[in-house]
Scaffold this motif. Structure first.
Motif, PDB file in Angstrom:
ATOM      1  N   ILE A  61       0.835  -1.208   0.000  1.00 25.72           N
ATOM      2  CA  ILE A  61       0.000   0.000   0.000  1.00 25.72           C
ATOM      3  C   ILE A  61       0.864   1.249   0.000  1.00 25.72           C
ATOM      4  CG2 ILE A  61      -1.674   1.339   1.347  1.00 25.72           C
ATOM      5  CD1 ILE A  61      -2.851  -1.351   2.278  1.00 25.72           C
ATOM      6  N   LEU A  62       1.913   1.251   0.818  1.00 27.39           N
ATOM      7  CA  LEU A  62       2.800   2.424   0.887  1.00 27.39           C
ATOM      8  C   LEU A  62       3.446   2.693  -0.469  1.00 27.39           C
ATOM      9  CD1 LEU A  62       5.179   3.260   3.811  1.00 27.39           C
ATOM     10  CD2 LEU A  62       5.946   3.541   1.471  1.00 27.39           C
ATOM     11  N   LYS A  63       3.949   1.641  -1.126  1.00 28.96           N
ATOM     12  CA  LYS A  63       4.625   1.819  -2.413  1.00 28.96           C
ATOM     13  C   LYS A  63       3.646   2.170  -3.528  1.00 28.96           C
ATOM     14  CE  LYS A  63       8.448   1.085  -3.434  1.00 28.96           C
ATOM     15  NZ  LYS A  63       9.603   2.009  -3.601  1.00 28.96           N
ATOM     16  N   GLN A  64       2.418   1.698  -3.432  1.00 26.51           N
ATOM     17  CA  GLN A  64       1.424   2.071  -4.434  1.00 26.51           C
ATOM     18  C   GLN A  64       1.042   3.535  -4.293  1.00 26.51           C
ATOM     19  OE1 GLN A  64      -1.565  -0.927  -3.682  1.00 26.51           O
ATOM     20  NE2 GLN A  64      -0.772  -2.286  -5.287  1.00 26.51           N
ATOM     21  N   ARG A  65       0.983   4.028  -3.064  1.00 30.74           N
ATOM     22  CA  ARG A  65       0.638   5.425  -2.838  1.00 30.74           C
ATOM     23  C   ARG A  65       1.829   6.356  -3.009  1.00 30.74           C
ATOM     24  NH1 ARG A  65      -2.625   6.166   2.643  1.00 30.74           N
ATOM     25  NH2 ARG A  65      -2.097   8.314   2.047  1.00 30.74           N
TER      26      ARG A  65
END
Length: 216
Positions: A61-65
């Motif tokens: 989630i962090l890397k997608q955002r």
């Protein structure tokens, strides 16, 4: 050095494959994970570590955002690392993942701007909680930021009752300090400053709290 004994995800090694499903069923996953990423709030050139990366769902989630964020992960469980690597590969995300022996983290002093953790500390006994926090303190840069999301003091009687399910799986010895609201004490004892519970979410199995602190 031998690897320290640890409690697997969901309390038992054979249940690790069902960890993601259990979280989806029992918790508002999108809400609690995205709120955690909100508090991490990666900035340009920051070096960030997830302590206890689990199945890598937070990292995904962090890397997608924040695609250009510099995040790494460390965990003690080889089986969970295999699951995490599979999921990261499927999501086409490249992030270094490290195993450690449960004693000294494999990083130099003052290495990271931020360290975050989710649903890890309730699985640690009181001595291990403090040892891990001291290690995190060591690898953080001066004024580096610690963000922890984990089970906290129950906000209602129902939250306290429902948390017994977590305690049955992960053990009363390790989880009691969390539900008694002692995480702030452990973070303080490890030498952090400006420690606070900054938010919480009531779930179907207990109160998930967010803590923030800074290295002196």
């Amino acid at each position: 050095m031998s690897t320290k004994k640890f409690i697997p995800a969901l309390g038992y090694d054979f249940l690790s494959d069902y960890y993601d499903l259990a979280i989806k069923i029992t918790m508002p996953e999108k809400k609690f994970r995205n709120k955690l990423v909100d508090f991490i709030n990666p900035k340009d050139n920051e070096k960030i570590l997830e302590f206890g990366f689990g199945t890598a769902q937070n990292i995904i989630i962090l890397k997608q955002r924040f695609p250009y964020s510099n995040v790494q992960g460390v965990d003690i469980d080889p089986k969970i690392k295999s699951i995490a690597e599979y999921k990261l590969n499927k999501a086409e995300i490249e992030t270094p993942l490290f195993l450690y022996d449960g004693n000294k983290l494999p990083f130099e002093d003052n290495s990271f701007d931020k360290v975050y953790s989710s649903l890890v500390f309730h699985q640690l006994d009181m001595i291990t909680k403090l040892k891990c926090l001291l290690e995190i303190n060591r690898i953080l840069k001066p004024n580096g930021e610690l963000i922890i999301g984990d089970w906290g003091k129950a906000k209602t009687k129902w939250m306290r009752f429902s948390f017994y399910l977590v305690q049955l799986l992960d053990g009363f010895k390790t989880t009691t300090d969390n539900v008694n609201g002692l995480m702030i004490k452990y973070i303080t004892d490890a030498g952090f400053k400006e420690i606070s519970e900054i938010d919480f979410i009531n779930t179907s199995i207990g109160t998930y709290s967010y803590y923030k602190a800074y290295k002196n």
